[in-house]
Every structure is written in structure tokens, then in C-alpha cells.
Design an enzyme around this catalytic site. Sequence first.
Site, PDB file in Angstrom:
ATOM      1  N   PRO A   1       0.810  -1.208   0.000  1.00  0.00           N
ATOM      2  CA  PRO A   1       0.000   0.000   0.000  1.00  0.00           C
ATOM      3  C   PRO A   1       0.845   1.260   0.000  1.00  0.00           C
ATOM      4  O   PRO A   1       1.795   1.383   0.765  1.00  0.00           O
ATOM      5  CB  PRO A   1      -0.790  -0.092   1.303  1.00  0.00           C
ATOM      6  N   GLU A   2       0.466   2.173  -0.835  1.00  0.00           N
ATOM      7  CA  GLU A   2       1.024   3.524  -0.816  1.00  0.00           C
ATOM      8  C   GLU A   2      -0.083   4.428  -0.297  1.00  0.00           C
ATOM      9  O   GLU A   2      -1.113   3.948   0.150  1.00  0.00           O
ATOM     10  CB  GLU A   2       1.481   3.915  -2.229  1.00  0.00           C
TER      11      GLU A   2
END
Length: 271
Positions: free
Chosen positions: A2-3
Amino acid sequence: MPELPEVETICNGLRLGGFGQPSILGRTIREASVFWPKSIATPSLDEFLGLLPGQKIGDINRRGKFVLIELDRHVLIVHLRMSGDLQVRQEGDARATHDRVEFVFSEGDRLVFNDTRKFGRVWLVEDVNQVTGSLGPEPFDGNLTGEMFFSMLQGSSRQVKPLLLDQGFLAGLGNIYSDEALFLAKIHPLRVARMVNALDAARLLETIRQVLQEGIHHHGASIDWVYRGGDFQNYFRVYQRTGQPCIVCQAPIQRIIVGQRSTHFCPNCQC
DNA sequence: CACGAGACCTGTTCGC
DNA sequence: TGCGAACAGGTCTCGT
């Protein structure tokens, strides 16, 4: 994994509910269990387990890629790293394969930190700054102007791609979104930050905001993450498009390794 | 200070 | 089919 957009999507899901999961705002933790002790960064396992029962969830926010869950007397902080996720399970739901930590609510359902690769970490602290204190500005910070971003770039002799991945420089970008932003800004990932002029710097800040906004709008990218409905992976312009034609000039997208990370760019458009 | 290599982990995909 | 190599959204530490 996840960013910023994926973390934002997860926070929104926990705060507002959706995708079959209820909001967990206002829930009281009855007890916590830890199945992979290394997932707990701080405090000690015993303290962690002892401090949580009875605390109620206030608000849920994001800072960079950190999830911040406000409790009565502490903040529960989660970093998902490559493969982490936060999921809500109903009472009676079986434990899933990679569940590492769980927080059981007084109603019987529970919040679970699921993390295949075990890189993710959980903190329980009184002051958020202990964990997020060294982060750079938020990309959407209204006080961050093009001119300021330009002077930030001027101050570094590093190559732009690794610099964008540095959370102390700017918080939230990861490998996908930095490649996408550099492509839209027509900046080569290996260009030295100091050599980016004021116009390009302002444009880069804009394209960073654009791709992050797109990611959030699409509920993130789901490479092996289909259940949450994120579909930004269908809109990648360069990421994982090695050899395929550039959407602007048709030149084949190139892949190189920069700072140990796969980096995708158009050798014709980006210089 | 900047960079590269190695570590931390598990799972999937690709080439032979 | 089997098997090893390469690769994956992140970040830390160490040596040069």
C-alpha cells in the site's frame, strides 16, 4: 504494497464502513491477541496486551503510509509495509491464514491486522510524533507550494526517483505512484533533483497530486488485492508496462533498477 | 552525504 | 510436472 491511496482507502473503510465492513468508530477493545510477536514494534508485548482493553476508538486518520487509530489514552499506529491489511471480522469468523494481530471489540467482532510477508508493524504510543516525527510534508498539504517543492528539490543532489521514495522528503509516495508522477511530469527518474528547474518542479508536484488523487478515486491499486475493489492498476501509464508502447509517443516503456526498485519510464518522453 | 547490498518474509509467476 | 530463479505495493542497517 500500500502507498498513500491504498492506506487512505483502508482508513476510509474503517472510519465510514463499506465493502461489507462496518465502521469501527466508537468501538471498545475488549482484548487484543498477537500471533506474530515481531509485528509489535513498541511497547513490549505484555504492555501492549495490557494497555489496550477498555480503550475506545476515537478517530482514524492517515499520515504518510501510517494508519493512526486514536484511542482514549494512546494512539494505535499501523504500517502495512508490503503486504499488510486491516480487516474487520464478524464474531465466529475463523482466523485467516496471515492474521498477525487482532483487536476484539466488546460486541464480539474484531479488527485484524493481516500481513502475509510479516514486514508490517504496529505501535501503541502516547505521542504520534514518536513514530511519524521524521516524515516529510503531506503531498496534499495546502501550505506546500510549487516554489517550496522547487527549493526542496534544489536542496538535494540525489536522483529524483529515490528522493520521491524517501518518506522524510515527502510522505506517502511509493514505487507505483512515483513512476506514474515522473512520467506525467516528463522527468527522467535518474535526473538529479538539483537539476529540476522551477517549472518542472511545480509540474511534478501537480502530477504527484494528480496520480495520488486518481489512486484514491479508484480505491487504490489491487495487484493481488481484488476484494477491496481498487482498480487503479487498470490505469497505470508506465508501471508494469515494460515493453508496451508509451501512451504518448509509442516508444517501448523501459524498466531499470534504481535503488533496488523496479523503475518504469518512457525513454523518449522523460529526460 | 549518497549509494549499493543485504536483511526481513511469503507467495506467485516465469523459464527451462 | 518439477524446480529454481526472479519478482512483489516498504524500510532499516551496514559498509564504502
